[in-house]
Structure formats: structure tokens, C-alpha cells
Design a protein around this motif. Structure first.
Motif, PDB file in Angstrom:
ATOM      1  N   THR A 258       7.457   1.108   4.845  1.00 24.29           N
ATOM      2  CA  THR A 258       8.512   0.118   4.687  1.00 24.29           C
ATOM      3  C   THR A 258       9.813   0.672   5.261  1.00 24.29           C
ATOM      4  O   THR A 258       9.974   1.882   5.441  1.00 24.29           O
ATOM      5  N   GLU A 259      10.778  -0.237   5.519  1.00 23.52           N
ATOM      6  CA  GLU A 259      12.061   0.227   6.042  1.00 23.52           C
ATOM      7  C   GLU A 259      12.745   1.157   5.052  1.00 23.52           C
ATOM      8  O   GLU A 259      13.349   2.171   5.442  1.00 23.52           O
ATOM      9  N   GLU A 260      12.636   0.850   3.768  1.00 26.41           N
ATOM     10  CA  GLU A 260      13.241   1.713   2.754  1.00 26.41           C
ATOM     11  C   GLU A 260      12.633   3.109   2.793  1.00 26.41           C
ATOM     12  O   GLU A 260      13.365   4.114   2.746  1.00 26.41           O
ATOM     13  N   LYS A 276      -1.866   2.125   1.682  1.00 28.29           N
ATOM     14  CA  LYS A 276      -0.637   1.403   1.321  1.00 28.29           C
ATOM     15  C   LYS A 276      -0.568   1.122  -0.178  1.00 28.29           C
ATOM     16  O   LYS A 276       0.100   0.197  -0.630  1.00 28.29           O
TER      17      LYS A 276
END
Length: 374
Positions: A258-260, A276
Motif C-alpha cells: 500500500t502507499e502507506e 497480502k
């Protein structure tokens, strides 16, 4: 009547033998047998020899500089004796290089089980973004320019021109030929009571009893091939090595975080990249303990230097990493004395025999390109 005690560990009986009794051989452990060979890629001497040459030839890499042997050096345990493996020039890898010794016994390869066979593993390594960085069509074209390869591929596989998939088959066949089944431990498990010292036998009993190493390191390979978060701390190089930082961020991005996570994570998520599932963050496959005398440093990021350090790590109940919530329940303090730790290290050393060294093959030349008339 002589006293005899029994320790029960996860259903595995470990007998402490009285003087003069049969030596202890714990259930759940066994000598290593012949390597399994898939029917789709049978072993032949000619195929193994071709694979040996290709293993040492940089022709199967993007910049013609990274043969398999660059990260799997025979005199470094068929791995490298550094925390993180090498990338092609100007880059670095992001995980520790695992030995190819006995690798044909694994059902899945790489630290997170990303490859289901040695054939697939060879292709993944040759094409890897920071390792081989090669493209199949390019590497196949190079092979076609080498007369010796054209001849060998025709002889082994019946190829009119070298087929890149057959190159990976040959490398896998060579890797299946690098095995060690005559360690002191194997000799002992096959009935030779004198193969282990008294200290190593005590270490074996600790391994299968009080230390409970056998709960994960079992079977002939001494690996259950499952995944655990043992609390190994993050790779220290990510703090101050700019190239290592770039590689790490690239891998985080390429594997679909994820971007985070991409912006904030500072540790290797391990099995999470494949599943995931948050519960899999920080988990890695149990490595075999065979040949570990030569494959230091240890763990997926090489953060533990010696076998004695490994024993200390587990005796302390593992460590802490960025995924502490996922730390596996099996990892807890062992309360071993200094003498018991020394006995356990002595047993671990019995899982390696003599160092496996070979003469590197001669690498064939490409045919010269025809002269171009002015």
C-alpha cells in the motif's frame, strides 16, 4: 534398575538414555536421503555438466556480469558470507543469499516461498530486478552465439537452437547434484553411535527437548518449510546505505505494498508480499540447518553473525521487529545455561560435513562476428 526419563515435546518422544543403553535418536528427525527429481526434468550427467557451466557463466544476466555463482560462491557455503546478497554493479540486493546445498529437497524456494521448483527459481534469479536483471530473449540469443552451447543444448535437449527454459532446467539439474548426506548427524541417525561426540549428543537432546528447536526444524531437511516471525531486527544497512534504501523501496513498490506501507515501512514484510495478509507480516520460511557451518551470517537479512549468536537469540525469546504483533507463539525464552548453549551449538555443527568445493568449469567463448566490409 537404571533410571530413565522421557520428555514429550509436541508429540515427539525424546529418550534420555541410561549408561550402556541405545543412543537417543529423536522421532521427527532423520538422515537425508536422495534428492527428489521431477519427472519433467530427469537428471543426466550431460545435463548436470551443462548446468554447471551455465551456473558459472555470466551470459545469463542482464549486464553480462552476474552468474549464479556471484551470489552462490562454493567457498562461501554456496552462498555469500555477508548479510545481504549482491546486485548487479551499482545496486545491492535486499535479502541474505541462501545456500544451494541440499536445495533440491525444498518444496518451495526463496525466503518467502516464491518459487515452487529449482527450475522456476533459476529463472526468477536470472531475471530478478536487482540480481540477474536479464531478459529471456536476450539471454537466449547470446547462447545461440556460442558454438559449444549450441552443441550441448542439441545433445542434451535436442534443441536446434538453445532454449532458455532448457538453460534453467540444466541449472536446476546441477543444483540438485550439490548435496551433503554424510554429515556426522546423518551417520549417527543411520546407526553410527560414534559419529557424534558426547557433547553433540547432549545438544541433540536439547534440540529435541528443552530448546524445542525440533518444533520448526524437523524432518530430514531440518525444516518444516512453514513461515514464522521470530523477531529478527531490520537490516541495519537501511539506516545509512543509500543504495540499500533505494533497493528496499523499489521492492516495496514492485511487490504491491500500500502507499502507506511504501512511505512508512522500515522492515521486510516477508510472506505478506505473497499473501497480502496482515498476519503474515515479518514471516519467513524456516531454513534448513544443514551446511550452516559455512553459511554465516544468518536469518533472512544476515543480522545474526554466528551459530552461538543464533542460540543466544532464541534463548532470549527472539527479538523485536516492526511486526511484533505477528511474532510467532513458539518463540519464547528457553532458559538454557551457558553449558547447554555450548552443547546445542556443538550439535548444530554436526549438521555440516566437509566443505563442498569444486573446480570451476571453463566458460566457452562466443563465436566471432563476421567482419563487415567497408
Amino acid at each position: 534398575m537404571k533410571k530413565q526419563t522421557t520428555a514429550i515435546v509436541l508429540g515427539l518422544a525424546v529418550m534420555a538414555a541410561p549408561l550402556g543403553a541405545e543412543m537417543p535418536r529423536p522421532e521427527g528427525l532423520a538422515a537425508l536421503g536422495d534428492v527428489p527429481v521431477p519427472g519433467s526434468n530427469p537428471q543426466t550427467d550431460a545435463k548436470v555438466e551443462l548446468g554447471k557451466i551455465l551456473f558459472f557463466d555470466p551470459i545469463l544476466s542482464g549486464n553480462y556480469n552476474m552468474p549464479c555463482s556471484a551470489c552462490h560462491l562454493p567457498d562461501a557455503g554456496w552462498a555469500i558470507q555477508a548479510p545481504i546478497s549482491f546486485g548487479y554493479p551499482g545496486t545491492t540486493h535486499w535479502r541474505n543469499s541462501q545456500t544451494i546445498v541440499n536445495s533440491g529437497h525444498y518444496k518451495k524456494l526463496f525466503w518467502a516461498g516464491a518459487s515452487g521448483s529449482l527450475e522456476h527459481q533459476a529463472r526468477s534469479a536470472a531475471r530478478g530486478g536487482v540480481a540477474g536483471n536479464g531478459e529471456d530473449d536476450m539471454m537466449e540469443s547470446r547462447l545461440a552465439f556460442v558454438p559449444e552451447y549450441r552443441e550441448r543444448f542439441a545433445d542434451v535437449f535436442g534443441d536446434d537452437w538453445p532454449n532458455i527454459r532448457h538453460a534453467y532446467d540444466a541449472i536446476a539439474a546441477f543444483e540438485r547434484s550439490i548435496n551433503q548426506t554424510d554429515t556426522p548427524f546423518d551417520l549417527y541417525m543411520n546407526g553410527d553411535d560414534a559419529a557424534l561426540s558426547e557433547q553433540q549428543v547432549r545438544g541433540l537432546e536439547l534440540f529435541a527437548g528443552k530448546a524445542n528447536c525440533i518444533s520448526c526444524h524437523n524432518g530430514p531437511l531440518l525444516s518444516d518449510e512453514k513461515y514464522y516471525n521470530t523477531g529478527v531486527p531490520p537490516y541495519s544497512g537501511w539506516e545509512d546505505d543509500e543504495i540499500a534504501q533505494i533497493t528496499f523501496r523499489f521492492e516495496i513498490f514492485a511487490k504491491g505494498a500500500t502507499e502507506e506501507m511504501y512511505r512508512e515501512i522500515k522492515d521486510d514484510p516477508g510472506l505478506y508480499f505473497r499473501t497480502k495478509e496482515k498476519a503474515d507480516k515479518g514471516k519467513f520460511r524456516t531454513p534448513s540447518l544443514r551446511y550452516t557451518k559455512y553459511t554465516y551470517p544468518y536469518m533472512h537479512n544476515g543480522m545474526i553473525e554466528t551459530l552461538a549468536d543464533v542460540v543466544d537469540f532464541y534463548n532470549d525469546g527472539g527479538g523485536l521487529n516492526d511486526f511484533a504483533d505477528n511474532k510467532s507463539a513458539q518463540i519464547r525464552p528457553l532458559n538454557l545455561s551457558d553449558g547447554e548453549k555450548a552443547d546445542l551449538v556443538a550439535f548444530l555443527e554436526s549438521l555440516s560435513g566437509d566443505e563442498i568445493l569444486i573446480d570451476e568449469p571453463d566458460i566457452p567463448d562466443m563465436q566471432p562476428l563476421p567482419a563487415v566490409a567497408n
